[in-house]
Design a protein around this motif. Structure first.
Motif, PDB file in Angstrom:
ATOM      1  N   UNK A   1      18.750   3.327  10.935  1.00  0.00           N
ATOM      2  CA  UNK A   1      19.105   3.946   9.656  1.00  0.00           C
ATOM      3  C   UNK A   1      17.954   4.791   9.113  1.00  0.00           C
ATOM      4  N   UNK A   2      16.722   4.306   9.285  1.00  0.00           N
ATOM      5  CA  UNK A   2      15.565   5.071   8.821  1.00  0.00           C
ATOM      6  C   UNK A   2      15.401   6.361   9.627  1.00  0.00           C
TER       7      UNK A   2
ATOM      8  N   UNK B   1      19.880   7.097   3.339  1.00  0.00           N
ATOM      9  CA  UNK B   1      19.290   6.026   2.542  1.00  0.00           C
ATOM     10  C   UNK B   1      18.734   6.549   1.219  1.00  0.00           C
ATOM     11  N   UNK B   2      17.839   7.519   1.307  1.00  0.00           N
ATOM     12  CA  UNK B   2      17.253   8.127   0.122  1.00  0.00           C
ATOM     13  C   UNK B   2      17.116   9.633   0.348  1.00  0.00           C
ATOM     14  N   UNK B   3      17.193  10.380  -0.733  1.00  0.00           N
ATOM     15  CA  UNK B   3      17.027  11.826  -0.633  1.00  0.00           C
ATOM     16  C   UNK B   3      16.465  12.343  -1.950  1.00  0.00           C
TER      17      UNK B   3
ATOM     18  N   UNK C   1       9.912   6.445   3.476  1.00  0.00           N
ATOM     19  CA  UNK C   1      10.496   5.892   4.696  1.00  0.00           C
ATOM     20  C   UNK C   1       9.572   4.855   5.330  1.00  0.00           C
ATOM     21  N   UNK C   2       8.265   5.099   5.265  1.00  0.00           N
ATOM     22  CA  UNK C   2       7.323   4.112   5.790  1.00  0.00           C
ATOM     23  C   UNK C   2       7.387   2.821   4.982  1.00  0.00           C
TER      24      UNK C   2
ATOM     25  N   UNK D   1       0.830  -1.202   0.000  1.00  0.00           N
ATOM     26  CA  UNK D   1       0.000   0.000   0.000  1.00  0.00           C
ATOM     27  C   UNK D   1       0.868   1.258   0.000  1.00  0.00           C
ATOM     28  N   UNK D   2       1.840   1.293   0.907  1.00  0.00           N
ATOM     29  CA  UNK D   2       2.716   2.467   0.966  1.00  0.00           C
ATOM     30  C   UNK D   2       3.594   2.553  -0.272  1.00  0.00           C
ATOM     31  N   UNK D   3       3.991   1.417  -0.816  1.00  0.00           N
ATOM     32  CA  UNK D   3       4.840   1.406  -2.008  1.00  0.00           C
ATOM     33  C   UNK D   3       4.088   1.963  -3.216  1.00  0.00           C
ATOM     34  N   UNK D   4       2.807   1.614  -3.344  1.00  0.00           N
ATOM     35  CA  UNK D   4       2.006   2.118  -4.460  1.00  0.00           C
ATOM     36  C   UNK D   4       1.821   3.629  -4.346  1.00  0.00           C
TER      37      UNK D   4
END
Length: 361
Positions: free
Chosen positions: A109-110, A119-121, A65-66, A49-52
């Motif tokens: 890390x998150x 991790x991501x930006x 991040x979630x 769900x969060x990925x979509x």
């Protein structure tokens, strides 16, 4: 990739997991394995769900991040599911803490990522980019999959019967598959490989679990009659000459139930089942509860007399307020036999002769 096709794949995957989750919830009472499996299904639904939402709104760093967090929880849930299936028990608190270290590091890390984007930006063009610790995060989560697959392999080598060995091999294979599809997802980001791969893995593992429950006797945890018939059919097809079929019957079991109660009778059957597992030291030995107080062993070895002696010795050493032993009928495999039932009848006749001798004493 076509957004309509992706949406169809996504909703099919979620629908499969919702169905499996509902079925698991209906039958999860006092079953740690199914509770762990339900956790895997639930967390994967949240991850998808969060990925979509993240893919449709790439500007939202919080959703990204979630999604990472639910991915970490999914990997840990898979690992925990493997532990319950293998019946791994942590005897010390330090062992439990060690098992949690990769998950704790992932969460740290998150949390740090919100401060420095390790991790991501989001770059100047508004697109997400990998941080310097992204690869470390992936490897930490893959550690759960790797350890789970390795444990399943080790336990399959130590398994005492065919059914356990097969179940452990299935678990190990699917842990390795999930690790592989996760890696492929990092390479082919526009294709929902992880979504499809994990959903199919969950489905197949669930089917394997249900198949195992159908083929396992709930009282003794041995193979049941259905599995026995299937195994004997496979033996007849392979036509291995060096095989023996043993049919066992508990002596005076009806008298034990009538005198001491069915609870003591059930306890005796459980103890006998454990004795049979200890006596059958060959990994190729197959043990099943045929029904009632009857058991079946398929022995592939050269010392069937030694096996019978061990069975009698282990059972006679059990501590019960009554004498406990079994009668054994043994029949070697013969090339002239066409059906497994014919082989069983020969062994059953030998058992009848042993029971008759017992009555004449």
């Amino acid at each position: 990739m076509n957004e309509i096709l992706f949406a169809e794949i996504y909703y099919i995957c979620v629908a499969i997991m919702l169905i499996l989750g509902f079925k698991t919830y209906r039958s999860m009472i006092k079953n740690t394995q199914k509770v762990s499996f339900l956790a895997v299904v639930f967390l994967h639904i949240l991850y998808f769900q969060t990925n979509l939402v993240r893919m449709t709104n790439t500007q939202n760093l919080f959703l990204n991040e979630m999604s990472f967090l639910f991915f970490s929880l999914c990997t840990f849930s898979w690992f925990n599911y493997i532990q319950t299936m293998l019946e791994v028990r942590y005897e010390k608190k330090t062992q439990t803490l060690i098992a949690l270290i990769p998950l704790i590091v992932s969460v740290v890390l998150l949390l740090v990522n919100t401060l420095n984007g390790c991790l991501i930006y989001i770059d100047h063009n508004g697109n997400f980019q990998e941080g310097p610790l992204y690869l470390l995060y992936v490897l930490i989560n893959d550690f759960y999959y790797f350890v789970g697959a390795y444990q399943a392999y080790v336990y399959s080598c130590r398994a005492n019967n065919y059914q356990q060995k097969k179940s452990y091999q299935i678990l190990g294979i699917y842990m390795a598959v999930i690790m592989i599809v996760g890696t492929l997802q990092d390479i082919f980001r526009s294709i929902p490989i992880f979504c499809v791969g994990t959903s199919l893995s969950i489905l197949i593992v669930y089917i394997s679990l249900e198949e195992q429950m159908i083929s396992i006797d709930p009282l003794t945890q041995l193979n049941n009659r259905n599995r026995m018939e299937q195994y004997l059919f496979e033996c007849m097809r392979n036509a291995d000459v060096n095989m023996y079929l043993l049919v066992l019957d508990v002596d005076k079991f009806k008298q034990i139930n009538d005198t001491y109660g069915h609870a003591q009778g059930d306890l005796a059957l459980k103890s006998i089942a454990n004795c049979l597992k200890e006596a059958c030291i060959e990994k190729s030995d197959f043990i099943a509860r045929y029904g009632g107080d009857e058991f079946v062993i398929v022995y592939k070895g050269n010392d069937v007399e030694g096996l019978c002696q061990r069975i009698h010795m282990y059972i006679q050493q059990l501590s019960f307020p009554f004498d406990l032993d079994v009668s054994i009928g043994c029949a070697p495999y013969q090339s002239g036999l066409r059906k497994w039932n014919d082989w069983f009848i020969v062994a059953d006749k030998q058992l009848y002769q042993e029971k008759k001798k017992l009555k004449d004493r």
